[in-house]
Design an enzyme around this catalytic site. Structure first.
Site, PDB file in Angstrom:
ATOM      1  N   CYS A   5       9.559   1.879   3.262  1.00  0.00           N
ATOM      2  CA  CYS A   5      10.450   0.771   3.611  1.00  0.00           C
ATOM      3  C   CYS A   5      11.882   1.268   3.764  1.00  0.00           C
ATOM      4  O   CYS A   5      12.719   0.568   4.310  1.00  0.00           O
ATOM      5  CB  CYS A   5      10.392  -0.313   2.563  1.00  0.00           C
ATOM      6  N   SER A  16       5.391  -6.908   3.221  1.00  0.00           N
ATOM      7  CA  SER A  16       5.949  -7.241   4.538  1.00  0.00           C
ATOM      8  C   SER A  16       6.757  -8.545   4.490  1.00  0.00           C
ATOM      9  O   SER A  16       6.576  -9.376   3.590  1.00  0.00           O
ATOM     10  CB  SER A  16       4.803  -7.390   5.546  1.00  0.00           C
ATOM     11  N   LYS A  45      -1.294  -7.497  -9.269  1.00  0.00           N
ATOM     12  CA  LYS A  45      -2.249  -7.546  -8.147  1.00  0.00           C
ATOM     13  C   LYS A  45      -1.878  -6.410  -7.212  1.00  0.00           C
ATOM     14  O   LYS A  45      -1.008  -6.546  -6.362  1.00  0.00           O
ATOM     15  CB  LYS A  45      -2.126  -8.897  -7.433  1.00  0.00           C
ATOM     16  N   PHE A  48       0.806  -1.227   0.000  1.00  0.00           N
ATOM     17  CA  PHE A  48       0.000   0.000   0.000  1.00  0.00           C
ATOM     18  C   PHE A  48       0.837   1.275   0.000  1.00  0.00           C
ATOM     19  O   PHE A  48       0.345   2.340  -0.322  1.00  0.00           O
ATOM     20  CB  PHE A  48      -0.924   0.005   1.241  1.00  0.00           C
TER      21      PHE A  48
HETATM   22  P1  NAD Z   1       1.617  -6.597   3.031  1.00  0.00           P
HETATM   23  O1  NAD Z   1       2.642  -7.654   3.065  1.00  0.00           O
HETATM   24  O2  NAD Z   1       0.534  -6.603   4.047  1.00  0.00           O
HETATM   25  O3  NAD Z   1       0.860  -6.623   1.612  1.00  0.00           O
HETATM   26  C1  NAD Z   1       1.576  -6.747   0.413  1.00  0.00           C
HETATM   27  C2  NAD Z   1       0.717  -7.504  -0.582  1.00  0.00           C
HETATM   28  O4  NAD Z   1       0.464  -8.814  -0.094  1.00  0.00           O
HETATM   29  C3  NAD Z   1      -0.630  -6.856  -0.830  1.00  0.00           C
HETATM   30  O5  NAD Z   1      -0.898  -6.876  -2.212  1.00  0.00           O
HETATM   31  C4  NAD Z   1      -1.598  -7.714  -0.045  1.00  0.00           C
HETATM   32  O6  NAD Z   1      -2.847  -7.836  -0.675  1.00  0.00           O
HETATM   33  C5  NAD Z   1      -0.934  -9.072  -0.003  1.00  0.00           C
HETATM   34  N1  NAD Z   1      -1.190  -9.791   1.257  1.00  0.00           N
HETATM   35  C6  NAD Z   1      -1.413  -9.260   2.494  1.00  0.00           C
HETATM   36  N2  NAD Z   1      -1.555 -10.234   3.415  1.00  0.00           N
HETATM   37  C7  NAD Z   1      -1.414 -11.403   2.763  1.00  0.00           C
HETATM   38  C8  NAD Z   1      -1.440 -12.768   3.175  1.00  0.00           C
HETATM   39  N3  NAD Z   1      -1.658 -13.110   4.440  1.00  0.00           N
HETATM   40  N4  NAD Z   1      -1.231 -13.724   2.238  1.00  0.00           N
HETATM   41  C9  NAD Z   1      -1.018 -13.400   0.936  1.00  0.00           C
HETATM   42  N5  NAD Z   1      -0.994 -12.106   0.502  1.00  0.00           N
HETATM   43  C10 NAD Z   1      -1.184 -11.128   1.390  1.00  0.00           C
HETATM   44  O7  NAD Z   1       2.399  -5.202   3.025  1.00  0.00           O
HETATM   45  P2  NAD Z   1       1.798  -3.740   3.150  1.00  0.00           P
HETATM   46  O8  NAD Z   1       1.330  -3.523   4.556  1.00  0.00           O
HETATM   47  O9  NAD Z   1       0.875  -3.438   2.045  1.00  0.00           O
HETATM   48  O10 NAD Z   1       3.126  -2.868   2.904  1.00  0.00           O
HETATM   49  C11 NAD Z   1       4.013  -2.506   3.919  1.00  0.00           C
HETATM   50  C12 NAD Z   1       5.182  -3.461   4.006  1.00  0.00           C
HETATM   51  O11 NAD Z   1       5.867  -3.492   2.758  1.00  0.00           O
HETATM   52  C13 NAD Z   1       6.240  -3.031   5.012  1.00  0.00           C
HETATM   53  O12 NAD Z   1       6.708  -4.181   5.669  1.00  0.00           O
HETATM   54  C14 NAD Z   1       7.330  -2.412   4.158  1.00  0.00           C
HETATM   55  O13 NAD Z   1       8.624  -2.428   4.738  1.00  0.00           O
HETATM   56  C15 NAD Z   1       7.264  -3.290   2.961  1.00  0.00           C
HETATM   57  N6  NAD Z   1       7.854  -2.644   1.804  1.00  0.00           N
HETATM   58  C16 NAD Z   1       9.076  -3.080   1.384  1.00  0.00           C
HETATM   59  C17 NAD Z   1       9.697  -2.471   0.316  1.00  0.00           C
HETATM   60  C18 NAD Z   1      11.038  -2.925  -0.162  1.00  0.00           C
HETATM   61  O14 NAD Z   1      11.418  -2.555  -1.252  1.00  0.00           O
HETATM   62  N7  NAD Z   1      11.777  -3.714   0.602  1.00  0.00           N
HETATM   63  C19 NAD Z   1       9.060  -1.403  -0.328  1.00  0.00           C
HETATM   64  C20 NAD Z   1       7.807  -1.002   0.125  1.00  0.00           C
HETATM   65  C21 NAD Z   1       7.200  -1.628   1.194  1.00  0.00           C
END
Ligand code: NAD
Length: 501
Positions: free
Chosen positions: A286, A231, A178, A154
């Site tokens: 991040c 995450s 997605k 997000f």
């Molecule tokens: P998230 O992991 O909750 O969601 C990411 C994606 O996974 C979304 O599309 C979501 O629909 C899907 N998802 C969520 N829960 C799931 C599950 N249980 N099973 C399968 N799919 C699932 O992450 P978020 O809260 O949207 O984003 C924030 C996180 O992203 C933070 O941890 C941040 O550090 C990380 N991030 C990392 C980078 C990087 O380049 N390393 C960049 C941006 C964000």
């Protein structure tokens, strides 16, 4: 079914924006006001399969499209993004919360990848060795894989989708995206512009959803590669599940980035940088800096750091002068406030309390103001957890080596920064720190697309990073050809000789 007054987010399948037939919908909510902006569908298995099937069909022709034709689409696309920058930023701020300036930055960092994709002719070159044996040449072809998929978070709903599909498509693949179900609207506007730029039907498809859609992507036999950003918990699941299904996978995941402040640093610049990197975008980057290690005398700078943090304006991202917008959801707000309390309970000192700030005109928004906890130590929840909010943990160290040891003992390896005026100290840090992206007097060292995003250790699974040089290898298969060609006359002579003998 969907409520008539609220717009619905469409799926994109084979060049058509279509209404999902699902009975599962989720609201997209403005985090500053709780206004419902749209409803997003959780696509059905049939819809997901249709998206992949169309991408697979489109690959047959797209993979053979000339380099120039692919590149020109991205030249047009970058122009369309520029022309629509204000509108894109406004959509992004409404659904995600960050300030309009930050939202433009989000779009701009993605735009830079689109510009890079338009140079694909120079990027996807193979190698050739002439005369590796008598009359034999060996050369490589970097060929596209097929259907690739992207799963995005997000916090950068413009930049991160643009890390993925432009490079995958420019290199000759087709794509199923997605987006985050929390803020898919700006992503969809960018997708519309991509079609307007000339991406043919089936080459780019979008499905929406959560766990089930992600698992379907991991399992689908016709998807060859998956890029994930999000995450650590979810990324690890995606990496394991999609690898098990035989796919190439790259997962960029959670972080806990530390800054080291040396006492010889430029104090004013350093403190301003820290405040921006810890609290900007409400700490939901991040590459934010949620931990600072004050080395030696720089520990005396804490009161001034807190004074600067206190002056930041907390309000809706659309309000002029806002520094810190809302966090994404009421659930995130509760989690962040809970972690702050846990930090206090576990012995950290609350130097600045940003909980429950008064935000005139936005009583319902998900706001947390800049918060500083000092005396933080490994083992405390606020240190061991990625808070992903405007909360800065302050630690102390007596020497550079001690500070480096703290960082290297942390499981994450996304980014880090040092503030110093000493070239020798900076160089030692660069050499000894075990983190993939290093800033020297640069608080958020995200590489431009001439390079690749290169988080490491617990922040990343898979060898190759998104965008830049590394992603060309991720989205292509190297085929090595060893070829011997005979001159026709020589060949005829060779045949004649054989007959004579
Ligand atoms: P998230 O992991 O909750 O969601 C990411 C994606 O996974 C979304 O599309 C979501 O629909 C899907 N998802 C969520 N829960 C799931 C599950 N249980 N099973 C399968 N799919 C699932 O992450 P978020 O809260 O949207 O984003 C924030 C996180 O992203 C933070 O941890 C941040 O550090 C990380 N991030 C990392 C980078 C990087 O380049 N390393 C960049 C941006 C964000």
């Amino acid at each position: 079914m969907s409520n008539n007054n609220i717009p619905t987010i469409k799926l994109l399948i084979n060049g058509e924006f279509i209404e999902s037939k699902t009975d599962q919908w989720r609201d997209v909510i403005n985090p500053a006001t709780q206004e419902v902006l749209a409803r997003v569908p959780f696509a059905t298995p049939d819809e997901i399969n249709a998206a992949v099937a169309n991408a697979k069909e489109a690959f047959k022709t797209w993979r053979k499209t000339p380099i120039g034709a692919r590149a020109r689409i991205f030249l047009k696309y970058q122009q369309l993004i520029r022309e629509n920058m204000k509108e894109l930023a406004a959509i992004l701020t409404a659904e995600q919360g960050k300030t309009l300036a930050d939202a433009e930055g989000d779009v701009f960092r993605g735009l830079e990848v689109v510009e890079h994709a338009s140079a694909v002719g120079n990027l996807q070159l193979g190698e050739l060795a002439n005369n590796v044996a008598g009359g034999v040449d060996t050369y490589t072809l970097l060929q596209p894989l097929g259907v690739c998929a992207g799963i995005t978070p997000f916090n950068f709903p413009a930049m991160i989708p643009l890390w993925m599909f432009p490079m995958a498509i420019a290199t000759g693949n087709t794509f199923v995206l997605k987006p985050s179900e929390q803020d898919p609207m700006v992503t969809m506007r960018l997708v519309e512009l991509a079609l307007e730029a000339g991406i043919p039907p089936g080459v780019l498809n979008v499905i929406h959803g959560g766990v089930d859609a992600v698992n379907a992507i991991c399992d689908h036999p016709d998807i060859k590669a998956v890029s994930f950003v999000g995450s650590t918990h979810v990324g690890t699941h995606v990496y394991n599940r999609a690898s098990q299904a035989g796919k190439r996978v790259q997962c960029m995941m959670g972080a806990k980035n530390h800054a080291i402040v040396m006492p010889d640093a430029n104090k004013e610049q350093t403190l301003n940088n820290l405040v921006g990197a810890a609290f900007g975008a409400a700490g939901q980057r991040c590459m934010a800096l949620p931990v600072v290690i004050l080395v030696g005398e720089s520990r005396n700078w804490l009161p001034e750091l807190a004074r600067k943090a206190q002056t930041l304006k907390v309000s809706a991202g659309t309000e002029p002068g806002t520094d810190v917008g809302p966090v994404i959801s009421t659930a995130a707000l509760e989690r962040i406030n809970g972690l702050i309390q846990k930090g206090i309970d576990e012995g950290a000192e609350l130097v600045l309390d940003g909980r429950n700030p008064e935000v005139p005109g936005y009583a319902d928004g998900n706001f947390v103001g800049p918060t500083i906890l000092a005396g933080v130590k490994p083992g405390m929840s606020v240190y061991d957890t990625e808070i992903f909010g405007p909360v800065l943990c302050v630690m102390e160290a007596d020497s550079l080596d001690e500070a480096i040891d703290i960082i290297n003992a942390n499981p994450n390896g996304n980014g880090t920064a040092i503030f110093t005026r000493s070239g020798g100290i900076a160089r030692r840090f660069q050499e000894d720190i075990d983190v993939g992206q290093v800033g020297i007097n640069v608080p958020i060292p995200v590489p431009v697309p001439l390079f690749s995003f290169s988080g490491s250790r617990g922040s990343k699974l898979g060898d190759l990073g998104p965008y830049g040089k590394q992603v060309i290898l991720f989205y292509t298969q190297t085929k090595t050809v060893t070829a011997r060609w005979f001159d026709d006359d020589e060949q005829a002579a060779a045949v004649n000789t054989t007959i004579t003998l």
